[in-house]
Scaffold this motif. Structure first.
Motif, PDB file in Angstrom:
ATOM      1  N   ALA A   1      -1.671   3.919  -1.651  1.00  0.00           N
ATOM      2  CA  ALA A   1      -2.112   5.178  -1.049  1.00  0.00           C
ATOM      3  C   ALA A   1      -1.003   6.199  -0.868  1.00  0.00           C
ATOM      4  N   ARG A   2       0.263   5.746  -0.763  1.00  0.00           N
ATOM      5  CA  ARG A   2       1.342   6.684  -0.434  1.00  0.00           C
ATOM      6  C   ARG A   2       2.560   6.382  -1.292  1.00  0.00           C
ATOM      7  N   LEU A   3       3.078   7.425  -1.941  1.00  0.00           N
ATOM      8  CA  LEU A   3       4.252   7.320  -2.803  1.00  0.00           C
ATOM      9  C   LEU A   3       5.279   8.345  -2.329  1.00  0.00           C
ATOM     10  N   VAL A   4       6.488   7.883  -2.058  1.00  0.00           N
ATOM     11  CA  VAL A   4       7.509   8.732  -1.440  1.00  0.00           C
ATOM     12  C   VAL A   4       8.814   8.623  -2.229  1.00  0.00           C
ATOM     13  N   LEU A   5       9.491   9.742  -2.410  1.00  0.00           N
ATOM     14  CA  LEU A   5      10.813   9.775  -3.026  1.00  0.00           C
ATOM     15  C   LEU A   5      11.861   9.794  -1.924  1.00  0.00           C
ATOM     16  N   VAL A   6      12.757   8.808  -1.932  1.00  0.00           N
ATOM     17  CA  VAL A   6      13.825   8.700  -0.925  1.00  0.00           C
ATOM     18  C   VAL A   6      15.143   8.648  -1.676  1.00  0.00           C
ATOM     19  N   THR A   7      15.973   9.669  -1.545  1.00  0.00           N
ATOM     20  CA  THR A   7      17.175   9.761  -2.363  1.00  0.00           C
ATOM     21  C   THR A   7      18.341  10.347  -1.587  1.00  0.00           C
TER      22      THR A   7
ATOM     23  N   ALA B   1      17.119  20.136  -3.793  1.00  0.00           N
ATOM     24  CA  ALA B   1      16.822  20.963  -4.961  1.00  0.00           C
ATOM     25  C   ALA B   1      16.687  20.132  -6.223  1.00  0.00           C
ATOM     26  N   ALA B   2      17.418  19.014  -6.299  1.00  0.00           N
ATOM     27  CA  ALA B   2      17.314  18.143  -7.465  1.00  0.00           C
ATOM     28  C   ALA B   2      16.154  17.172  -7.347  1.00  0.00           C
ATOM     29  N   ALA B   3      15.792  16.802  -6.112  1.00  0.00           N
ATOM     30  CA  ALA B   3      14.728  15.810  -5.909  1.00  0.00           C
ATOM     31  C   ALA B   3      13.337  16.419  -5.973  1.00  0.00           C
ATOM     32  N   SER B   4      13.179  17.627  -5.474  1.00  0.00           N
ATOM     33  CA  SER B   4      11.847  18.227  -5.376  1.00  0.00           C
ATOM     34  C   SER B   4      11.143  18.375  -6.724  1.00  0.00           C
ATOM     35  N   PRO B   5      11.835  18.826  -7.796  1.00  0.00           N
ATOM     36  CA  PRO B   5      11.123  18.918  -9.080  1.00  0.00           C
ATOM     37  C   PRO B   5      10.610  17.576  -9.581  1.00  0.00           C
ATOM     38  N   ILE B   6      11.356  16.502  -9.318  1.00  0.00           N
ATOM     39  CA  ILE B   6      10.906  15.173  -9.732  1.00  0.00           C
ATOM     40  C   ILE B   6       9.637  14.791  -8.983  1.00  0.00           C
ATOM     41  N   ALA B   7       9.645  14.987  -7.677  1.00  0.00           N
ATOM     42  CA  ALA B   7       8.471  14.656  -6.870  1.00  0.00           C
ATOM     43  C   ALA B   7       7.275  15.526  -7.249  1.00  0.00           C
ATOM     44  N   ARG B   8       7.543  16.794  -7.545  1.00  0.00           N
ATOM     45  CA  ARG B   8       6.450  17.697  -7.921  1.00  0.00           C
ATOM     46  C   ARG B   8       5.836  17.284  -9.257  1.00  0.00           C
ATOM     47  N   ALA B   9       6.667  16.925 -10.218  1.00  0.00           N
ATOM     48  CA  ALA B   9       6.160  16.529 -11.533  1.00  0.00           C
ATOM     49  C   ALA B   9       5.324  15.258 -11.447  1.00  0.00           C
ATOM     50  N   LEU B  10       5.701  14.348 -10.530  1.00  0.00           N
ATOM     51  CA  LEU B  10       4.989  13.078 -10.406  1.00  0.00           C
ATOM     52  C   LEU B  10       3.879  13.120  -9.361  1.00  0.00           C
ATOM     53  N   ARG B  11       3.752  14.250  -8.672  1.00  0.00           N
ATOM     54  CA  ARG B  11       2.738  14.390  -7.624  1.00  0.00           C
ATOM     55  C   ARG B  11       2.904  13.318  -6.536  1.00  0.00           C
ATOM     56  N   LEU B  12       4.143  13.158  -6.083  1.00  0.00           N
ATOM     57  CA  LEU B  12       4.400  12.221  -5.002  1.00  0.00           C
ATOM     58  C   LEU B  12       3.983  12.846  -3.670  1.00  0.00           C
ATOM     59  N   ASP B  13       3.813  12.001  -2.664  1.00  0.00           N
ATOM     60  CA  ASP B  13       3.288  12.477  -1.390  1.00  0.00           C
ATOM     61  C   ASP B  13       4.346  13.100  -0.487  1.00  0.00           C
ATOM     62  N   ALA B  14       5.614  12.711  -0.647  1.00  0.00           N
ATOM     63  CA  ALA B  14       6.656  13.241   0.230  1.00  0.00           C
ATOM     64  C   ALA B  14       8.007  13.079  -0.448  1.00  0.00           C
TER      65      ALA B  14
ATOM     66  N   ARG C   1       0.817  -1.216   0.000  1.00  0.00           N
ATOM     67  CA  ARG C   1       0.000   0.000   0.000  1.00  0.00           C
ATOM     68  C   ARG C   1       0.852   1.268   0.000  1.00  0.00           C
ATOM     69  N   THR C   2       2.163   1.133   0.190  1.00  0.00           N
ATOM     70  CA  THR C   2       3.073   2.276   0.148  1.00  0.00           C
ATOM     71  C   THR C   2       4.279   1.893  -0.698  1.00  0.00           C
ATOM     72  N   VAL C   3       4.723   2.797  -1.571  1.00  0.00           N
ATOM     73  CA  VAL C   3       5.899   2.551  -2.408  1.00  0.00           C
ATOM     74  C   VAL C   3       6.878   3.704  -2.236  1.00  0.00           C
ATOM     75  N   LEU C   4       8.129   3.359  -1.921  1.00  0.00           N
ATOM     76  CA  LEU C   4       9.207   4.340  -1.827  1.00  0.00           C
ATOM     77  C   LEU C   4      10.106   4.178  -3.043  1.00  0.00           C
ATOM     78  N   PHE C   5      10.479   5.297  -3.677  1.00  0.00           N
ATOM     79  CA  PHE C   5      11.312   5.279  -4.866  1.00  0.00           C
ATOM     80  C   PHE C   5      12.655   5.954  -4.593  1.00  0.00           C
ATOM     81  N   ASP C   6      13.714   5.330  -5.086  1.00  0.00           N
ATOM     82  CA  ASP C   6      14.975   6.052  -5.253  1.00  0.00           C
ATOM     83  C   ASP C   6      14.816   6.965  -6.462  1.00  0.00           C
ATOM     84  N   LYS C   7      15.680   7.949  -6.614  1.00  0.00           N
ATOM     85  CA  LYS C   7      15.564   8.877  -7.745  1.00  0.00           C
ATOM     86  C   LYS C   7      16.427   8.446  -8.927  1.00  0.00           C
ATOM     87  N   THR C   8      17.742   8.535  -8.745  1.00  0.00           N
ATOM     88  CA  THR C   8      18.652   8.342  -9.869  1.00  0.00           C
ATOM     89  C   THR C   8      18.678   6.891 -10.323  1.00  0.00           C
TER      90      THR C   8
END
Length: 757
Positions: A450-456, A461-474, A298-305
């Motif tokens: 229900a919850r998608l999170v970017l963990v990097t 400054a480099a991570a926030s635009p990615i999360a914003r474009a994908l509408r991630l939760d955190a 029900r929750t997925v955490l993503f690395d960025k690069t």
């Protein structure tokens, strides 16, 4: 292997007993069937004892009672059939679980084993275990830093993607602290070790991965969840039949048909079917337990690069001195960059080649590790590198120049070009979003995640635009491996959690998550070993597909169990009433098992939530139209450059007329061809009422703006001051709409190419 041998033994015993029975040797047949069944009873008994010691009770107790009871009451044939059911189910389950592995040997294999220690003027090759604090080490190009230490050279360039996930190499200066695990991307450098290799950053990552894997509790078999209730019901029914009739055979018949093979068999068959389906889609699931856990995510955490982004720098924008021009600046920079192996240099060369810019050979190229490149191109002295590199050469960016580049640099990095001692251009480098990433995120939402999170480990400054474009939760940025484990465990307390990553730095978090999903196509072996699921296709949209497959397999498993046990319940009623003797009951139960297995095999078929648009036929021209998008993006840059060049005089009119000709020669034919072949084929795959209507409407708007540009240029021949402001607004509007349209179209058609099928 023991389970397979047990199955072979039971089959041989059954065949031998049948042969003896047909030969008129009933006693020998009974001995053969008993000999086939009793080892199964012993095996089940040992397993049941272990289960009880672990504080649980399993349904195997019914099978054990049925086998022993059948042998004791002279129903050896029934005992052998029950043994076949049990041994066959365990062999099938063993085959499914054989795909699993908890080994982290690949992670250990990546750890450096040798190091070069400077002893006076000599270089001694030593094992990393011999490194001691204070040793002076030599790290040659391409080698991994063997221990944490302090840089004793003026500069060094390291690829730290294995530690931080950062795609771009990092420059270090004398006295900086270096961590083990980074790969030398520049010239050889000296390192003063601060610790032994065993206490290094990389060794800590290995230990974290091992510890996280060891702490994850094993999953109980699906069948055991109903064990207590089912055993109680069976005992009451069998005991009641015995008490009422006084016939122990009646109780045995109930036990025989109650043997819970649908519980034992249906779940692993359905899960194996799901594993097979996933494998055909390039998704390797390490066992039925991993698949069952994946279904509950029900929750997925993503690395960025390397996970949500390709992990390779690309040219995102160019800001150049108007006197030089963007294309001319890129030509000079890419020409000089040909003499460098730096990833940014490679990106500049690739960008120039994509634009069809011919690159001459540079002269006198010299690369400064961690700084930049110098050289001569067509008689002009050039410097290409970071801002600090230019400053070290006494070159200061002029006030106001590169403002757009410096704003964009918040989410990337900037390579500066100086020509004859003056700053001339800034090249913004970025690691762009994977094309299929937005679609993957939307599909996860549709599946109920229900919850998608970017963990990097990258910068915020480099991570926030990615999360914003994908509408991630955190967004959790600048996370060390230990921080990632803490984040995974915190999320796991609230809901079943999956971690998706590809690097060595992700391996501990992958091991700590309920399900670790490794991008294995271009990721590290460490991530692949630590993960429960490995994506062999380099596409992040395989993540929701894996979850959808797992959920269908789990649903089918539950339904197969319910149907099988429901039929078993009916058979138990007939057996209790005396209408099913033990041998007949065993055969009926075998039929129920076959039905449950056949139903479980329906997990091989895709479900409704697994629907993926079919790949478009070649004649639709998707590949050709997408290949043209590179030229259209360059056209968008020219629209912006043309708008910026408009001044009080008509000096820019010839360039604008050239842009207008490109609109007629490239943009309009591209749109016509899309509406002729591509959009109808895509609409047929997507379904619904006119799904391509928004894109067609954008086409119409762009055609109107292009026509407006043509008319304004005609008016500009006689009234430049009057036409210029509206022409500027129209060009900017057309550029913005064209960029938006290209992004929207690529996202809508993502997954329809042959490479995604």
């Amino acid at each position: 292997m023991r389970r397979y041998l047990l199955l072979i033994w039971v089959c041989l015993g059954l065949l031998l007993g049948l042969a003896c029975h047909l030969a008129g040797l009933p006693r020998a047949a009974a001995w053969a069937w008993s000999a086939a069944a009793l080892p199964v009873a012993l095996h089940v008994g040992i397993g049941m004892a272990r289960t009880l010691l672990g504080g649980r009770i399993g349904v195997d107790v019914v099978a054990l009672a049925a086998i022993l009871g059948a042998v004791a009451l002279g129903e050896a044939a029934a005992a052998a059939v029950i043994g076949l059911m049990v041994a066959g189910g365990e062999a099938l389950e063993a085959w499914a679980e054989a795909r699993a592995t908890a080994s982290l040997t690949a992670l250990m294999a990546r750890a450096p084993r040798r190091a070069a220690r400077l002893e006076g003027e000599a270089v001694a090759e030593i094992g990393v275990e011999a490194i001691r604090p204070g040793d002076l080490l030599l790290v040659r190009p391409g080698e991994t830093v063997p221990a944490d230490g302090v840089l004793e050279e003026d500069a060094a360039l390291l690829d730290e993607s294995a530690l931080t996930g950062e795609a771009l190499p990092v420059a270090f200066a004398r006295g900086d602290a270096l961590r083990s695990g980074g790969v030398n991307q520049g010239a050889a450098f000296r390192l003063r070790a601060r610790s032994a290799a065993g206490a290094s950053t990389y060794a800590a990552i290995v230990r974290l991965a091992e510890q996280a894997a060891a702490e994850r509790a094993p999953m109980a078999r699906l069948a055991d969840r109903w064990a207590v209730g089912f055993i109680a019901f069976t005992a009451l029914l069998a005991g009641g039949a015995w008490i009422v009739t006084g016939d122990p055979v009646r109780a045995l018949a109930v036990l025989v048909v109650a043997t819970p093979c649908p519980l034992i068999l249906a779940a692993p068959v359905a899960l194996v079917a799901g594993i097979g389906r996933a494998a055909r889609r390039g998704i390797v699931v390490k066992g039925g337990g991993a698949l069952e856990r994946l279904a509950r995510i029900r929750t997925v955490l993503f690395d960025k690069t390397g996970t949500l982004t390709p992990g390779r720098p690309r040219l995102a924008a160019v800001d150049a001195d108007p006197a030089l021009g963007r294309d001319a600046a890129l030509r000079l920079a890419a020409t000089l960059a040909q003499g460098s192996t730096h990833p940014v240099s490679a990106a500049l060369v690739a960008a120039a080649q994509a634009r069809g810019i011919a690159l001459p050979a540079p002269d006198s190229v010299a690369e400064v590790a961690g700084g930049g490149v110098t050289g001569t191109v067509e008689g002009k002295a050039l410097l290409l590198g970071a801002e600090g590199f230019l400053r070290s050469a006494g070159i200061e960016p002029e006030n106001g120049f590169g403002v757009a580049a410096q704003v964009a640099a918040a989410a990337g990095s900037v390579a500066w070009l100086a020509v004859e001692g003056r700053p001339a251009a800034a090249f913004v480098m970025a690691d762009g979003l994977r094309q299929e990433a937005p679609r993957a995120v939307r599909r996860l939402r549709a599946l109920g995640v229900a919850r998608l999170v970017l963990v990097t480990g990258d910068r915020a400054a480099a991570a926030s635009p990615i999360a914003r474009a994908l509408r991630l939760d955190a967004v959790l940025a600048e996370q060390a491996p230990a921080d990632k484990i803490a984040a995974v465990r915190a999320e796991s307390e609230a809901a079943p959690t999956a971690m998706v990553g590809d690097g060595v730095n992700d391996a501990p978090a992958l091991a700590a998550a309920d399900v670790g999903i490794a991008m294995g196509a271009h990721g590290t072996a460490a991530a692949a070993e630590a993960g429960d699921v490995v994506l062999l296709v380099d596409r992040v949209d395989r993540v929701p597909e894996a979850i959808a497959i797992a959920r269908r397999a789990r649903r089918v498993a539950f339904r197969a169990i319910a149907l099988g046990m429901g039929l078993s319940g009916v058979a138990m009623g007939f057996a209790a009433a005396g209408h099913l003797p033990p041998l007949a009951g065993a055969l009926v139960q075998e039929g129920i098992d076959v039905f449950a297995i056949l139903f479980a095999l329906t997990a091989l078929r895709p479900g409704a939530d697994e629907a993926v648009p079919a790949a478009l036929p070649a004649e639709a021209g998707l590949a050709e139209r997408h290949a043209e998008h590179a030229g259209l993006r360059r056209l968008a840059e020219e629209l912006r450059a043309g708008a910026e060049a408009i001044g009080p005089t008509p000096a820019a009119r010839p360039a604008l007329e050239a842009v207008e000709r490109r609109l007629r020669a490239e943009l309009l034919p591209h749109q016509q061809e899309e509406e002729r072949a591509l959009y109808p084929a895509a609409a047929a795959r997507l379904g619904g009422v006119d799904p391509m209507a928004p894109l067609v409407r954008m086409h119409a708007e762009m055609e109107g703006l292009a026509e407006r540009v043509a008319r304004l240029l005609v008016l500009a021949e006689t009234d430049w001051p009057g036409a210029a402001p509206e022409l500027r607004r129209t060009l900017f509007a057309l550029e913005a709409l064209l960029r938006l349209h290209l992004a929207a179209e690529e996202e809508m058609l993502a997954g329809m190419g042959a490479e995604a099928a």
